[in-house]
Motif scaffolding. Structure first.
Motif, PDB file in Angstrom:
ATOM      1  N   GLU A   1      -7.644  -6.684   0.619  1.00  0.00           N
ATOM      2  CA  GLU A   1      -6.475  -6.644   1.496  1.00  0.00           C
ATOM      3  C   GLU A   1      -6.159  -5.252   2.033  1.00  0.00           C
ATOM      4  O   GLU A   1      -5.513  -5.126   3.069  1.00  0.00           O
ATOM      5  CB  GLU A   1      -5.252  -7.215   0.787  1.00  0.00           C
ATOM      6  N   HIS A   2      -6.566  -4.220   1.317  1.00  0.00           N
ATOM      7  CA  HIS A   2      -6.295  -2.840   1.747  1.00  0.00           C
ATOM      8  C   HIS A   2      -7.283  -1.916   1.037  1.00  0.00           C
ATOM      9  O   HIS A   2      -7.571  -2.118  -0.154  1.00  0.00           O
ATOM     10  CB  HIS A   2      -4.851  -2.456   1.390  1.00  0.00           C
TER      11      HIS A   2
ATOM     12  N   GLU B   1       4.118   2.085   2.209  1.00  0.00           N
ATOM     13  CA  GLU B   1       4.551   0.877   2.909  1.00  0.00           C
ATOM     14  C   GLU B   1       5.483   0.072   2.005  1.00  0.00           C
ATOM     15  O   GLU B   1       5.264  -0.020   0.797  1.00  0.00           O
ATOM     16  CB  GLU B   1       3.351   0.019   3.316  1.00  0.00           C
TER      17      GLU B   1
ATOM     18  N   PRO C   1       0.832  -1.201   0.000  1.00  0.00           N
ATOM     19  CA  PRO C   1       0.000   0.000   0.000  1.00  0.00           C
ATOM     20  C   PRO C   1       0.876   1.264   0.000  1.00  0.00           C
ATOM     21  O   PRO C   1       2.051   1.193   0.344  1.00  0.00           O
ATOM     22  CB  PRO C   1      -0.797  -0.107   1.292  1.00  0.00           C
TER      23      PRO C   1
ATOM     24  N   TYR D   1      -6.389  -0.697  -2.458  1.00  0.00           N
ATOM     25  CA  TYR D   1      -6.408  -1.686  -3.533  1.00  0.00           C
ATOM     26  C   TYR D   1      -7.740  -1.688  -4.280  1.00  0.00           C
ATOM     27  O   TYR D   1      -7.791  -2.059  -5.455  1.00  0.00           O
ATOM     28  CB  TYR D   1      -6.116  -3.078  -2.999  1.00  0.00           C
TER      29      TYR D   1
END
Length: 181
Positions: A60-61, A42, A39, A64
């Motif tokens: 997942e994020h 990160e 992300p 995304y």
């Protein structure tokens, strides 16, 4: 022309489905430096690999969800520790530049190599990344002599107003001083 180079020596090859053939009689003559983190902000995760391989899971994020379904790739990614991952052979066209133009010639993906540095516009790159970038650039310069010092550019140079990478923390002087032509 020198012998064609398809893969960087020592790179981990991770095949991306996001590429196609370059146009006939199209010489590789431009190297484009980008940055990427997934992300955003990160480092060290699998997001970049998943994006370039078409396996990114939008659950997942939250970010995304915004990029799910994108079909993008670069030839190589240089991680923060200097590890080089290669997603597309240099003889093929990676999908890294988007709408772009260099010295009046559009469609930069046709004649360029895209190198992603794991990073952001707001943080310095690592010693390991510069060392690996110089190594990759030298291999490309030797294999593709039309890549000259003036033809190693940032994504911001070929897509001004749309892209800002590799950003103000990228040390262009350092890279240029370490390259041998």
């Amino acid at each position: 022309m020198s012998e064609q180079l398809d893969f960087v020596h020592g790179a981990e090859c991770i095949p991306s489905p996001h590429w196609d053939e370059r146009p006939e009689k199209c010489d590789i003559s431009l190297l484009v430096i980008h940055n990427i983190s997934l992300p955003p902000g990160e480092f060290g995760g699998k997001g970049i690999e998943q994006l370039f391989c078409g396996t990114l899971d939008p659950s997942e994020h939250p970010f995304y969800q915004q990029i799910a379904g994108l079909k993008v790739s670069a030839h190589c990614v240089i991680r923060r520790d200097g590890k080089v991952e290669q997603y597309v052979p240099f003889s093929a066209r990676a999908w890294h530049a988007g709408v772009s133009s260099f010295q009046g010639q559009g469609r930069c993906n046709d004649f360029s190599v895209g190198i992603e540095l794991e990073g952001t516009d707001t943080q310095p790159y690592t010693e390991h990344q510069y060392a690996s970038l110089v190594k990759v650039c030298q291999e490309l310069i030797e294999a593709y002599p039309k890549i000259s010092l003036g033809r190693i550019v940032g994504h911001n140079d070929i897509a001004p107003g749309r892209k800002t990478d590799p950003g103000p923390f990228f040390d262009w002087c350092r890279l240029r001083q370490q390259l041998k032509f």
